[in-house]
Design a protein around this motif. Sequence first.
Motif, short mmCIF file in Angstrom:
data_model
loop_
_atom_site.label_atom_id
_atom_site.label_comp_id
_atom_site.label_asym_id
_atom_site.label_seq_id
_atom_site.Cartn_x
_atom_site.Cartn_y
_atom_site.Cartn_z
N GLY A 53 0.79 -1.23 0.00
CA GLY A 53 0.00 0.00 0.00
C GLY A 53 0.82 1.27 0.00
O GLY A 53 0.31 2.35 0.27
N LEU A 54 2.12 1.15 -0.31
CA LEU A 54 3.00 2.33 -0.35
C LEU A 54 2.44 3.37 -1.32
O LEU A 54 2.15 3.07 -2.47
N ARG A 55 2.30 4.60 -0.81
CA ARG A 55 1.85 5.70 -1.67
C ARG A 55 2.98 6.71 -1.84
O ARG A 55 3.76 6.93 -0.94
N GLY A 56 3.02 7.31 -3.01
CA GLY A 56 4.12 8.22 -3.37
C GLY A 56 4.29 9.34 -2.35
O GLY A 56 3.33 9.93 -1.89
N ARG A 57 5.56 9.62 -2.03
CA ARG A 57 5.85 10.60 -0.99
C ARG A 57 6.20 11.97 -1.54
O ARG A 57 6.63 12.85 -0.80
N GLY A 59 4.12 14.10 -3.12
CA GLY A 59 3.08 15.10 -2.94
C GLY A 59 1.70 14.58 -3.30
O GLY A 59 0.73 14.80 -2.60
N ALA A 60 1.62 13.84 -4.40
CA ALA A 60 0.30 13.42 -4.88
C ALA A 60 -0.23 12.19 -4.16
O ALA A 60 -1.44 11.97 -4.11
N GLY A 61 0.65 11.37 -3.62
CA GLY A 61 0.20 10.20 -2.86
C GLY A 61 -0.36 9.08 -3.70
O GLY A 61 -1.21 8.30 -3.25
N PHE A 62 0.12 8.94 -4.93
CA PHE A 62 -0.37 7.88 -5.81
C PHE A 62 0.29 6.55 -5.43
O PHE A 62 1.49 6.50 -5.17
N PRO A 63 -0.51 5.44 -5.40
CA PRO A 63 0.07 4.15 -5.00
C PRO A 63 1.20 3.70 -5.94
O PRO A 63 1.01 3.60 -7.15
N THR A 64 2.36 3.47 -5.36
CA THR A 64 3.56 3.15 -6.13
C THR A 64 3.42 1.85 -6.93
O THR A 64 3.80 1.78 -8.09
N GLY A 65 2.86 0.83 -6.29
CA GLY A 65 2.70 -0.46 -6.95
C GLY A 65 1.85 -0.34 -8.22
O GLY A 65 2.15 -0.95 -9.24
N PHE A 66 0.81 0.46 -8.15
CA PHE A 66 -0.04 0.67 -9.32
C PHE A 66 0.73 1.39 -10.42
O PHE A 66 0.64 1.05 -11.59
N LYS A 67 1.49 2.40 -10.01
CA LYS A 67 2.27 3.17 -10.98
C LYS A 67 3.17 2.22 -11.76
O LYS A 67 3.25 2.30 -12.99
N TRP A 68 3.84 1.33 -11.04
CA TRP A 68 4.72 0.37 -11.71
C TRP A 68 3.91 -0.59 -12.58
O TRP A 68 4.34 -0.98 -13.66
N THR A 215 9.91 7.76 -1.31
CA THR A 215 9.14 6.59 -1.75
C THR A 215 10.09 5.41 -1.95
O THR A 215 9.86 4.31 -1.43
N LEU A 216 11.15 5.63 -2.71
CA LEU A 216 12.09 4.55 -3.02
C LEU A 216 12.81 4.06 -1.77
O LEU A 216 13.10 2.86 -1.63
N ALA A 217 13.08 4.98 -0.85
CA ALA A 217 13.81 4.60 0.36
C ALA A 217 12.99 3.65 1.24
O ALA A 217 13.52 2.96 2.11
N ASN A 218 11.68 3.59 1.01
CA ASN A 218 10.82 2.67 1.76
C ASN A 218 10.91 1.24 1.25
O ASN A 218 10.52 0.30 1.96
N VAL A 219 11.36 1.07 0.01
CA VAL A 219 11.30 -0.25 -0.64
C VAL A 219 12.15 -1.33 0.07
O VAL A 219 11.67 -2.45 0.26
N PRO A 220 13.38 -1.03 0.52
CA PRO A 220 14.14 -2.08 1.20
C PRO A 220 13.40 -2.65 2.42
O PRO A 220 13.37 -3.86 2.62
N PHE A 221 12.77 -1.79 3.21
CA PHE A 221 12.03 -2.26 4.39
C PHE A 221 10.88 -3.18 3.96
O PHE A 221 10.68 -4.24 4.54
#
Lengths: 417, 174
Positions: A53-57, A59-68, A215-221
């Motif tokens: 459920g990670l959302r872009g950090r 400003g817009a808050g778009f879900p990263t997984g969907f974007k990919w 946003t990307l810095a959250n991915v390793p966790f």
Amino acid sequence: MIKETLVLLKNIRQAGYKGTIEEYQQTGGYSVWKKVLKDLTPDDVKKQVKDSGLRGRGGAGFPTGFKWGFMADVKGKPNYLVCNADEGEPGTFKDRELMIKDPHLFLEGMLISCFAVKCNTGYIYVRGEYYEAIKILKREIAQLNKAKFLGDNILGSGYSLKLVVHSGAGAYICGEETALLDSLEGKRGLPRVKPPFPAVSGFNACPTSVNNVETLANVPFIMEKGAEAFKANGTINNAGTRLISVSGLVKRPGVYEIKMGVNLKDIIYDFGGGTLPNRTLKAVIPGGSSSPVLLADEIDIGCDFDCLQKAKSMLGSAGVVVLDDTVDMPRLLHRLIEFYAHESCGQCTPCREGLNWIRILLRDLLARRLEKSWVDQIYRIAGNITGTTLCALGDAGAIPVMSFIDKFREEFLGYCK
Amino acid sequence: MGKDRDKDKDKELTSKNEMKLSQEFYKKAQELFKDYPKRVHALLPLLHMIQKEQGQISDQAMEEVADLVDVAITHVQGVVTFYTMYSLKKRAPNYIGVCTNLSCWLRGSKELSQSLLKMIDEEKDFKGKFHLEETECLGACDHAPVALCNEKYMEDANLDDLKDWCLAKCSKDK
């Protein structure tokens, strides 16, 4: 007294941590990258990030997984991942903190994300004034190449990746993702007409994902501890921790990491230390300069995308700017509008002309040359900008105008003839 | 009359030669091109190199770069004038940018920038050595007011520290 939840700032909060590759590896860094290369497919990574459920950090808050997920596999066209490190939203300074103090956390996230979207050349678009961050990133990327975590056939996995640090040149608009792509292509940074979205036709007309540093810095966790562990920090629809930049007229400005949903008032008083001596809180800008302002009695709310939206504001880039009773709101708005009018790229008439009209009128207002009816006229002009432009810059300038006048009308009228 | 015109031409030619991009630049450019699918994508970093080397982006430089990446000269002009970090006119060798956006403004950066301008104007040793600019948010709001001094941030900036920095730059130049 609230406490920080440390995921992204875990290393930075360690005394003496310098952010070198050795130190980062001592804390377990790059073990996730090795695991991903050895055991997982790009789709596995995509799925886990989507599930988190990670959302872009940015400003817009778009879900990263969907974007990919939107990225089209087009034969003969490579995929690109472009990191948006063009931090420029007034009152926001979290990405710089990450890039300077713990570059490898962000870089590991970038590597895993490039792998997920099957990208072989990743770009990091850093704003030009961040000389220090640019220098550090270039140096540490060289370290990664040396350690063979980057390059051709990484650790024998068959996957190859190159990272390029690209420096911007001083244009706020390039933080808008399509303007950023134009800028990366050596053009003026003009937002594009959408569709097509970057996922279909982005950098060099190839499928591209543009993601923010945090946003990307959250991915390793997420890849290490799993989607559920990530969700546990936060509220429904607002998974994970968030870096909040607290600045303005508070005792302890700085970047703080919270679980999403933590109360905004607590952030300002417990982390920020409250207002300066002998001052009282007047208002708070909660999500970077373009978010609608909140009055002192409106800040007892949760800090996440949805709560702030309910309060008719937004979390945006999470740049919290604290204003006290010494602040003259019309003057502050004038300064803000000077900024937006200057940064308008000039493509759309409402933004290019409208913001400049407002700037001129506010200048006249401050010189006490306007009659009272002009306050409504300024408000109307702002209303005619919103929703009429290609990108969000027009709105970003117009929204504070309307919210400042809504909430501090008396101060504006006080400047009238 | 004719002689004067020849003189002007000579002058123009010398200044053109002075503005010629160096061999070093061309070598670095070839390296940069490896990072991008098309040459024109490297335009911003190329212009950064020129700005640093020459303190400006001259007409001559724009024409040479247009040839190098094969785009219209107007394209290059458009880019140079769009971004604030490039300048057509020659800048003084040392750059000071004082952030005057939101958080810095709240902490008195506008007054700081005005006093700094006055100081640089009045101090005879500083003449022509410093290019002063008010910038937008520099992203270090927790240490407002912030100034960008050449390529380094001065956090919690004040007039005394900025003056010391200027003095240090001047003595280094001597």
